[in-house]
Scaffold this active site. Structure first.
Site, PDB file in Angstrom:
ATOM      1  N   THR A 105      -4.263   5.569  -0.725  1.00 36.32           N
ATOM      2  CA  THR A 105      -3.373   4.994  -1.752  1.00 36.32           C
ATOM      3  C   THR A 105      -3.806   3.540  -1.936  1.00 36.32           C
ATOM      4  OG1 THR A 105      -1.709   4.587  -0.036  1.00 36.32           O
ATOM      5  CG2 THR A 105      -1.408   6.508  -1.435  1.00 36.32           C
ATOM      6  N   LYS A 157      -4.960   8.067   6.361  1.00 33.51           N
ATOM      7  CA  LYS A 157      -4.700   7.091   5.301  1.00 33.51           C
ATOM      8  C   LYS A 157      -3.450   6.316   5.685  1.00 33.51           C
ATOM      9  CE  LYS A 157      -2.333   6.576   2.440  1.00 33.51           C
ATOM     10  NZ  LYS A 157      -1.026   5.848   2.254  1.00 33.51           N
ATOM     11  N   THR A 196       1.500   5.989  10.997  1.00 38.93           N
ATOM     12  CA  THR A 196       0.537   6.369   9.979  1.00 38.93           C
ATOM     13  C   THR A 196       1.184   7.154   8.865  1.00 38.93           C
ATOM     14  OG1 THR A 196      -0.894   6.684  11.830  1.00 38.93           O
ATOM     15  CG2 THR A 196      -1.711   7.418   9.719  1.00 38.93           C
ATOM     16  N   GLU A 214      -2.287  -3.704   4.283  1.00 39.41           N
ATOM     17  CA  GLU A 214      -2.127  -4.433   3.023  1.00 39.41           C
ATOM     18  C   GLU A 214      -2.034  -5.945   3.208  1.00 39.41           C
ATOM     19  OE1 GLU A 214       1.380  -2.726   1.447  1.00 39.41           O
ATOM     20  OE2 GLU A 214       0.345  -1.014   0.548  1.00 39.41           O
ATOM     21  N   ASN A 238       3.071  -5.887  -2.497  1.00 39.81           N
ATOM     22  CA  ASN A 238       4.282  -5.080  -2.421  1.00 39.81           C
ATOM     23  C   ASN A 238       5.385  -5.520  -3.371  1.00 39.81           C
ATOM     24  OD1 ASN A 238       3.799  -3.006  -0.323  1.00 39.81           O
ATOM     25  ND2 ASN A 238       3.176  -4.845   0.792  1.00 39.81           N
ATOM     26  N   SER A 253       5.254   0.983  -5.163  1.00 38.75           N
ATOM     27  CA  SER A 253       4.377   1.800  -4.319  1.00 38.75           C
ATOM     28  C   SER A 253       5.214   2.413  -3.216  1.00 38.75           C
ATOM     29  CB  SER A 253       3.242   0.968  -3.738  1.00 38.75           C
ATOM     30  OG  SER A 253       3.737  -0.050  -2.904  1.00 38.75           O
TER      31      SER A 253
END
Lengths: 384, 384
Positions: free
Chosen positions: A147, A169, A180, A260, A379, A384
């Protein structure tokens, strides 16, 4: 090599049009046997996405023949229609593949919470991804589950005649229980579901459960372990468990390394705790302290924020016996001022915080990230 | 009018040179009687600053004649020498003022953890601030306790012939138990320490304890309530308690409104909870969710992050009965997609999240802030 490093598996990843940007977004992993034993660990969040509820049910059956994974939508908080979408996806996979039953097809989804999946893209996508299945398709599958990940994540452990491989991911909403978003591990070892479950739970407890990028627990976290038995080998349990742990640790570290907006990876070693639970509790509190995470971003060895974080826990310790090292410099001794903070070099990507609770002999290591303006931007700028 | 709105108090604030930028950094509040009843509530952090340990001891004695407060240094994690610094400061105050005992002088400090206070500045500063004491000195005292606060914070409630006033500082490390760094409340009502304690605990539980700017609990949080009895009035307990709650709520809101780097104030109303504790637990989890705080900064009505936060709690609820409104629009109904997110206007400073647990009749309101790049900057660019 990812999920196709072990024999007996094929995989593929395609762009099914779920994501509006045209990136790959649908992955399929198929266990060609001869065995179909499997285990799974799922989010501890009580608000569970439809695919989590479905796959928990599949795992209870003890066998998984295929896993279909999509990015571009979490299918969480979508009610009964969302669950029906998951079921329809599994049924489509079973219909397209020979000799599969929907009840043995696990489903995993990742992306925005609270929107329905575009089933008019997913159902045709299942046909496309099934047609693309290949024995070296593991990399494409790993790419298709990304993503906000900047890179795809895979790991492989070679045993004696058997292999454990996997893909993961996850770049945000990483927090314990599990850390995760989505992980699929495969092995060609011949083991039953009970052994797989024990090895997987033991490994996730020490790896994905100890990664805490941003304190936020996902609705979709899924870790699956599938065994094909294609190697014809049944390894010693301890060796197999260690292999699974190694692959999980590798993937967990990759998640933290790609979190991120992060600029630092923080390793938190809590030592001399009365119990392992105490060590983990203190470590988690440190991992989640926004002020400390900001200080580390600024390369400021602000050990007061470490003590302040430990002080909010119920772990056994005496405040005036706590010691803290940052990158090996014991800046806090006996709960008070220690070595000169100016001696701490925090210029590297990895920062190690050692918290000595001086209360026993147990220890735990956790991984976290710093808090950055980029995290805020990623964010806040879009859903998202 | 701050702490000198009530009769029987004098106060002052001066620049004693503790801060390197020359800003005011030392405040003194003196209770001129005739009574000296007092109550205090302190941080729940187990790592307590020296002045907290000292002042807890003073409060146990039941009387406070003066409060000396400094910014520019927290005197936390400074060991026995730090505690000796606190004691020396109280002794100096008692020596400079007539008719005071060190054991009745409360001390409060705020600033960086883990550095010793410059006692060569503080002790002469005590003389300066005592010489500046005035019956209208409340504003100057409020200014002198600021750290990263952009404004000083005061509040006053006028009863029938009696008054409750107060000052507060706090802009970061705001989290429950308590939310506030330093607060001093004064009243000229004639009440004993037991009544003051009950009123103060009741008020902080509903105000400062329900403010969570950044999830970080301070080592120095202190809220004191001093009564001079100078009005000669003893109000009804309920009216007095309500006055204290009103002043605390006013100050708590000012803290959230001035939190470091924040661009939004978030009010979280948890309703229809099975118990008040459930409502508070769910509210805290929402208040601390970094991903949600980022989304609100970006004016994104990302209700999935609200559900995801509630899902990590032990509160009583069924996932498919949860409802969430953002600024009055029920974007989540029965745990699934509700009204159109595009109908939510988040352009104002205040954002209201209503979380309906559909599990009972209890409720709680909490206050939080968004997470911004400015917060990261303020907390990474320098030690604080």
């Amino acid at each position: 090599m990812s999920v196709t490093a072990a024999r007996g598996f094929s995989a593929a990843g395609v762009a099914a049009g779920i994501k509006s940007n045209g990136n790959p977004d649908l992955a399929l992993v198929v266990n060609n046997g001869p065995c179909r034993a499997a285990a799974g660990v799922f989010t501890a969040n009580r608000v569970k996405a439809a695919p989590v509820v479905w796959s928990e049910q599949v795992i209870r059956g003890g066998a998984v023949s295929a896993v279909i994974l999509n990015s571009g939508g979490a299918n969480a908080c979508t009610g009964a229609p969302g669950f029906q979408d998951t079921r329809a996806t599994a049924e489509k996979v079973a219909a397209v593949l020979d000799g599969h039953r929907a009840g043995e097809v696990a489903v995993a989804s990742t992306g925005l919470i609270g929107t329905r999946l575009p089933m008019d893209r997913i159902l045709p996508g299942v046909e496309t991804v099934a047609a693309a299945l290949a024995e070296d398709g593991g990399e494409q599958a790993a790419v298709a589950i990304k993503t906000t990940d900047s890179v795809h994540k895979t790991a492989v452990f070679e045993g004696e005649g058997w292999t454990v491989g996997g893909m993961a991911k996850g770049a945000g909403m990483l927090a314990p229980g599990l850390a995760t978003m989505l992980v699929v591990l495969t092995t060609d070892a011949d083991l039953d579901s009970k052994a797989l479950d024990k090895a997987l739970r033991g490994a996730t407890r020490l790896t994905f459960d100890r990664v805490d990028s941003d304190g936020c627990m996902s609705t979709n976290d899924t870790v699956l372990l599938l065994a094909s038995g294609a190697s014809g080998k049944t390894p010693e349990y301890a060796a197999f468990a260690e292999a699974v742990r190694t692959v999980c640790e590798d993937l967990a570290r990759q998640l933290i390394g790609d979190a991120e907006g992060a600029s630092k990876d923080i390793r938190i070693d809590v030592v001399n705790a009365a119990t392992e639970d105490d060590a983990v509790e203190a470590g988690r509190s440190i991992a989640r302290n926004n002020l400390l995470k900001c200080a580390i971003h600024g390369e400021d060895p602000n050990w007061g924020r470490v003590l302040s974080a430990i002080g909010t826990t119920g772990a056994s310790f005496e405040p005036d016996r706590l010691n803290v090292a940052i990158n090996g410099v014991w800046v806090c001794k006996d709960g008070s001022i220690g070595a000169d903070r100016d001696g701490v070099d925090m210029s590297g990507r990895e920062v190690v915080i050692t918290a000595d609770l001086a209360a026993g002999t147990e220890a735990a290591t956790l991984w976290a990230n710093d808090l950055t303006a980029e995290y805020v931007h990623e964010n806040s700028a879009y859903s998202s």
